[in-house]
Design a protein around this motif. Structure first.
Motif, PDB file in Angstrom:
ATOM      1  N   LEU A  40       0.830  -1.199   0.000  1.00 40.86           N
ATOM      2  CA  LEU A  40       0.000   0.000   0.000  1.00 40.86           C
ATOM      3  C   LEU A  40       0.865   1.250   0.000  1.00 40.86           C
ATOM      4  CD1 LEU A  40      -2.741   1.341   0.012  1.00 40.86           C
ATOM      5  CD2 LEU A  40      -2.823   1.082   2.500  1.00 40.86           C
ATOM      6  N   ALA A  41       1.957   1.236   0.750  1.00 47.96           N
ATOM      7  CA  ALA A  41       2.868   2.391   0.773  1.00 47.96           C
ATOM      8  C   ALA A  41       3.429   2.671  -0.613  1.00 47.96           C
ATOM      9  CB  ALA A  41       3.998   2.160   1.766  1.00 47.96           C
ATOM     10  N   ASN A  42       3.656   1.617  -1.395  1.00 45.78           N
ATOM     11  CA  ASN A  42       4.145   1.786  -2.752  1.00 45.78           C
ATOM     12  C   ASN A  42       3.121   2.514  -3.614  1.00 45.78           C
ATOM     13  OD1 ASN A  42       4.210   0.384  -5.701  1.00 45.78           O
ATOM     14  ND2 ASN A  42       6.287   0.594  -4.920  1.00 45.78           N
ATOM     15  N   TRP A  43       1.854   2.104  -3.522  1.00 46.57           N
ATOM     16  CA  TRP A  43       0.786   2.781  -4.267  1.00 46.57           C
ATOM     17  C   TRP A  43       0.610   4.222  -3.790  1.00 46.57           C
ATOM     18  CZ3 TRP A  43      -2.496   1.382  -8.288  1.00 46.57           C
ATOM     19  CH2 TRP A  43      -2.360   0.079  -8.766  1.00 46.57           C
ATOM     20  N   VAL A  44       0.724   4.435  -2.504  1.00 40.30           N
ATOM     21  CA  VAL A  44       0.596   5.785  -1.952  1.00 40.30           C
ATOM     22  C   VAL A  44       1.704   6.682  -2.486  1.00 40.30           C
ATOM     23  CG1 VAL A  44       0.714   7.150   0.178  1.00 40.30           C
ATOM     24  CG2 VAL A  44      -0.646   5.041   0.106  1.00 40.30           C
ATOM     25  N   ALA A  45       2.931   6.167  -2.474  1.00 37.30           N
ATOM     26  CA  ALA A  45       4.070   6.952  -2.967  1.00 37.30           C
ATOM     27  C   ALA A  45       3.900   7.287  -4.446  1.00 37.30           C
ATOM     28  CB  ALA A  45       5.370   6.185  -2.737  1.00 37.30           C
ATOM     29  N   LYS A  46       3.473   6.309  -5.251  1.00 34.48           N
ATOM     30  CA  LYS A  46       3.276   6.559  -6.673  1.00 34.48           C
ATOM     31  C   LYS A  46       2.209   7.636  -6.894  1.00 34.48           C
ATOM     32  CE  LYS A  46       4.645   2.007  -8.502  1.00 34.48           C
ATOM     33  NZ  LYS A  46       5.619   2.507  -9.492  1.00 34.48           N
ATOM     34  N   THR A  47       1.147   7.566  -6.087  1.00 31.68           N
ATOM     35  CA  THR A  47       0.082   8.560  -6.214  1.00 31.68           C
ATOM     36  C   THR A  47       0.587   9.947  -5.853  1.00 31.68           C
ATOM     37  OG1 THR A  47      -1.578   6.872  -5.685  1.00 31.68           O
ATOM     38  CG2 THR A  47      -2.245   9.179  -5.466  1.00 31.68           C
ATOM     39  N   ALA A  48       1.315  10.053  -4.751  1.00 27.70           N
ATOM     40  CA  ALA A  48       1.856  11.350  -4.343  1.00 27.70           C
ATOM     41  C   ALA A  48       2.823  11.891  -5.391  1.00 27.70           C
ATOM     42  CB  ALA A  48       2.538  11.224  -2.986  1.00 27.70           C
ATOM     43  N   ASN A  49       3.659  11.022  -5.947  1.00 19.77           N
ATOM     44  CA  ASN A  49       4.586  11.464  -6.990  1.00 19.77           C
ATOM     45  C   ASN A  49       3.843  11.918  -8.241  1.00 19.77           C
ATOM     46  OD1 ASN A  49       7.219  11.171  -5.846  1.00 19.77           O
ATOM     47  ND2 ASN A  49       6.998   8.953  -5.962  1.00 19.77           N
ATOM     48  N   LEU A  50       2.764  11.227  -8.595  1.00 20.99           N
ATOM     49  CA  LEU A  50       1.926  11.671  -9.713  1.00 20.99           C
ATOM     50  C   LEU A  50       1.420  13.086  -9.473  1.00 20.99           C
ATOM     51  CD1 LEU A  50       0.027  11.171 -12.234  1.00 20.99           C
ATOM     52  CD2 LEU A  50      -1.605  10.199 -10.611  1.00 20.99           C
ATOM     53  N   LEU A  51       0.936  13.330  -8.272  1.00 24.15           N
ATOM     54  CA  LEU A  51       0.342  14.628  -7.959  1.00 24.15           C
ATOM     55  C   LEU A  51       1.371  15.745  -7.915  1.00 24.15           C
ATOM     56  CD1 LEU A  51      -2.054  13.353  -5.173  1.00 24.15           C
ATOM     57  CD2 LEU A  51      -2.743  14.242  -7.404  1.00 24.15           C
ATOM     58  N   VAL A  52       2.546  15.440  -7.360  1.00 27.99           N
ATOM     59  CA  VAL A  52       3.559  16.481  -7.174  1.00 27.99           C
ATOM     60  C   VAL A  52       4.439  16.642  -8.409  1.00 27.99           C
ATOM     61  CG1 VAL A  52       5.575  17.157  -5.802  1.00 27.99           C
ATOM     62  CG2 VAL A  52       3.555  16.201  -4.670  1.00 27.99           C
ATOM     63  N   ASP A  53       4.946  15.532  -8.947  1.00 30.92           N
ATOM     64  CA  ASP A  53       5.922  15.608 -10.032  1.00 30.92           C
ATOM     65  C   ASP A  53       5.274  15.829 -11.397  1.00 30.92           C
ATOM     66  OD1 ASP A  53       7.879  15.178  -8.160  1.00 30.92           O
ATOM     67  OD2 ASP A  53       8.085  13.036  -8.575  1.00 30.92           O
ATOM     68  N   ALA A  75      -5.320   4.190  -1.479  1.00 31.27           N
ATOM     69  CA  ALA A  75      -4.091   4.687  -2.107  1.00 31.27           C
ATOM     70  C   ALA A  75      -4.242   6.134  -2.550  1.00 31.27           C
ATOM     71  CB  ALA A  75      -3.715   3.799  -3.287  1.00 31.27           C
ATOM     72  N   VAL A  76      -5.391   6.455  -3.149  1.00 29.07           N
ATOM     73  CA  VAL A  76      -5.625   7.825  -3.618  1.00 29.07           C
ATOM     74  C   VAL A  76      -5.668   8.795  -2.444  1.00 29.07           C
ATOM     75  CG1 VAL A  76      -7.343   9.351  -4.664  1.00 29.07           C
ATOM     76  CG2 VAL A  76      -6.759   7.180  -5.768  1.00 29.07           C
ATOM     77  N   LEU A  77      -6.456   8.481  -1.424  1.00 25.72           N
ATOM     78  CA  LEU A  77      -6.589   9.392  -0.285  1.00 25.72           C
ATOM     79  C   LEU A  77      -5.258   9.580   0.435  1.00 25.72           C
ATOM     80  CD1 LEU A  77     -10.005   8.183   1.163  1.00 25.72           C
ATOM     81  CD2 LEU A  77      -9.536  10.416   0.145  1.00 25.72           C
ATOM     82  N   LEU A  78      -4.573   8.489   0.725  1.00 23.51           N
ATOM     83  CA  LEU A  78      -3.302   8.605   1.437  1.00 23.51           C
ATOM     84  C   LEU A  78      -2.247   9.296   0.571  1.00 23.51           C
ATOM     85  CD1 LEU A  78      -3.271   5.117   3.176  1.00 23.51           C
ATOM     86  CD2 LEU A  78      -3.469   7.340   4.325  1.00 23.51           C
ATOM     87  N   PRO A 122     -10.771  -5.865 -10.639  1.00 18.04           N
ATOM     88  CA  PRO A 122      -9.860  -6.825 -10.016  1.00 18.04           C
ATOM     89  C   PRO A 122      -8.454  -6.733 -10.605  1.00 18.04           C
ATOM     90  CG  PRO A 122     -11.959  -7.873 -10.517  1.00 18.04           C
ATOM     91  CD  PRO A 122     -12.003  -6.510 -11.148  1.00 18.04           C
ATOM     92  N   LEU A 123      -7.467  -6.939  -9.746  1.00 17.68           N
ATOM     93  CA  LEU A 123      -6.055  -6.901 -10.140  1.00 17.68           C
ATOM     94  C   LEU A 123      -5.642  -5.542 -10.706  1.00 17.68           C
ATOM     95  CD1 LEU A 123      -5.792 -10.424 -11.830  1.00 17.68           C
ATOM     96  CD2 LEU A 123      -5.301  -9.803  -9.456  1.00 17.68           C
ATOM     97  N   ALA A 124      -6.398  -4.499 -10.375  1.00 19.94           N
ATOM     98  CA  ALA A 124      -6.091  -3.146 -10.845  1.00 19.94           C
ATOM     99  C   ALA A 124      -5.967  -3.099 -12.360  1.00 19.94           C
ATOM    100  CB  ALA A 124      -4.827  -2.605 -10.181  1.00 19.94           C
ATOM    101  N   VAL A 141      -0.493   6.074 -12.783  1.00 22.77           N
ATOM    102  CA  VAL A 141       0.215   6.048 -11.509  1.00 22.77           C
ATOM    103  C   VAL A 141       1.385   5.067 -11.530  1.00 22.77           C
ATOM    104  CG1 VAL A 141      -1.076   4.219 -10.303  1.00 22.77           C
ATOM    105  CG2 VAL A 141      -0.247   6.206  -9.028  1.00 22.77           C
ATOM    106  N   ARG A 142       1.283   4.027 -12.331  1.00 21.88           N
ATOM    107  CA  ARG A 142       2.335   3.007 -12.349  1.00 21.88           C
ATOM    108  C   ARG A 142       3.650   3.531 -12.908  1.00 21.88           C
ATOM    109  NH1 ARG A 142      -1.959  -1.477 -13.678  1.00 21.88           N
ATOM    110  NH2 ARG A 142      -1.830  -2.767 -11.804  1.00 21.88           N
ATOM    111  N   ARG A 143       3.621   4.644 -13.611  1.00 21.16           N
ATOM    112  CA  ARG A 143       4.846   5.184 -14.207  1.00 21.16           C
ATOM    113  C   ARG A 143       5.686   5.968 -13.207  1.00 21.16           C
ATOM    114  NH1 ARG A 143       4.403   8.955 -17.344  1.00 21.16           N
ATOM    115  NH2 ARG A 143       2.248   9.652 -17.179  1.00 21.16           N
ATOM    116  N   HIS A 144       5.186   6.128 -11.995  1.00 22.11           N
ATOM    117  CA  HIS A 144       5.865   7.000 -11.032  1.00 22.11           C
ATOM    118  C   HIS A 144       6.640   6.219  -9.975  1.00 22.11           C
ATOM    119  CE1 HIS A 144       4.344  10.826 -12.549  1.00 22.11           C
ATOM    120  NE2 HIS A 144       3.307  10.100 -12.952  1.00 22.11           N
ATOM    121  N   GLY A 145       7.492   6.953  -9.276  1.00 18.98           N
ATOM    122  CA  GLY A 145       8.434   6.345  -8.353  1.00 18.98           C
ATOM    123  C   GLY A 145       7.789   5.675  -7.158  1.00 18.98           C
ATOM    124  N   ASP A 146       8.524   4.709  -6.603  1.00 14.46           N
ATOM    125  CA  ASP A 146       8.021   3.899  -5.499  1.00 14.46           C
ATOM    126  C   ASP A 146       8.235   4.534  -4.133  1.00 14.46           C
ATOM    127  OD1 ASP A 146       7.411   2.050  -7.441  1.00 14.46           O
ATOM    128  OD2 ASP A 146       9.139   0.774  -7.028  1.00 14.46           O
TER     129      ASP A 146
END
Length: 229
Positions: A40-53, A75-78, A122-124, A141-146
């Motif tokens: 989950l932390a990985n998805w959260v980080a990718k989401t935050a990087n999408l938003l910021v970067d 993942a989106v909220l966090l 299912p399976l995103a 989101v998958r293109r962004h950093g972990d």
């Protein structure tokens, strides 16, 4: 208790990042997805990087989230809270909007520069057809950093949200380290199904379209210690 949501999330997974943190069931589709704290932390980080970067959003920027209780919603909220955005639930002007594919008509009431649709499959799995004016969240989101390092201090609504979450944890009987089964139909508020458990470092079995006949077996299989009333 930390005064910001990103810190509370980090603290909740520090002891054992490999343990199941959020297990998702949909009894209508048969879907089951289990995420460890690290995943989950990985998805959260990718989401935050999408938003910021990529989107270039600054702390305090308003974000709209039109999503039901779901592991991708977590993942989106966090991710938004890690980026220190202000998550709002009233239609209006926002800089970014996340919307479930079945709520796109509702999304028209929002003015947003960037729009992401989520199929919650299912399976995103990606959307079969991306609606006009939207990007597919799981593809982008998958293109962004972990890894993402949040700015220090709380976001604009972190303190009141965490105060509510701690109060709800007490009201709902969520104890430190518990494993909680939550019916999404009864508890759609992310303060209840996401933040209150995190304040207690509890893990969650989140069930949509809950079939009462499966409740006893699932409680045993998932080693649930508490079911929300």
């Amino acid at each position: 208790m930390a005064d910001n949501i990103a810190r509370v999330f980090a603290d909740a997974i520090t002891t054992d990042p490999t343990r199941p943190l959020l297990t998702w069931y949909d009894d209508a589709s048969g879907d089951r997805t289990e995420l460890s704290g690290a995943t989950l932390a990985n998805w959260v980080a990718k989401t935050a990087n999408l938003l910021v970067d990529e989107v270039g959003l600054a702390p305090g920027t308003p974000a709209g989230v039109l999503l039901p209780p779901h592991w991708q919603t977590a993942a989106v909220l966090l991710g938004c809270w890690s980026a220190k955005l202000a998550v709002v639930d009233t239609p209006g002007d926002v800089d970014v909007l996340f919307a479930a594919a079945d709520r796109l008509d509702e999304a028209q009431s929002w003015s947003a520069d960037e729009r992401y649709a989520l199929g919650l499959s299912p399976l995103a799995a990606p959307l079969r057809q991306v609606p006009p004016g939207f990007a597919d969240y799981v593809v982008e989101v998958r293109r962004h950093g972990d890894h993402f390092t949040p700015q220090p201090g709380p976001g604009p609504a972190d303190r009141p949200l965490l105060a509510r979450a701690q109060a709800r944890a007490t009201e709902l009987g969520i104890t430190p380290g518990a494993r909680i089964l939550i019916d999404t139909a009864r508890y759609p508020d992310p303060v209840d199904w996401l933040l209150a458990p995190l304040t207690q470092a509890a893990t969650v079995v989140l069930c949509a379209n809950l079939n009462p006949a499966s409740l006893a077996a699932r409680t045993t299989t998932e080693q649930v210690t508490h079911t929300l009333p």
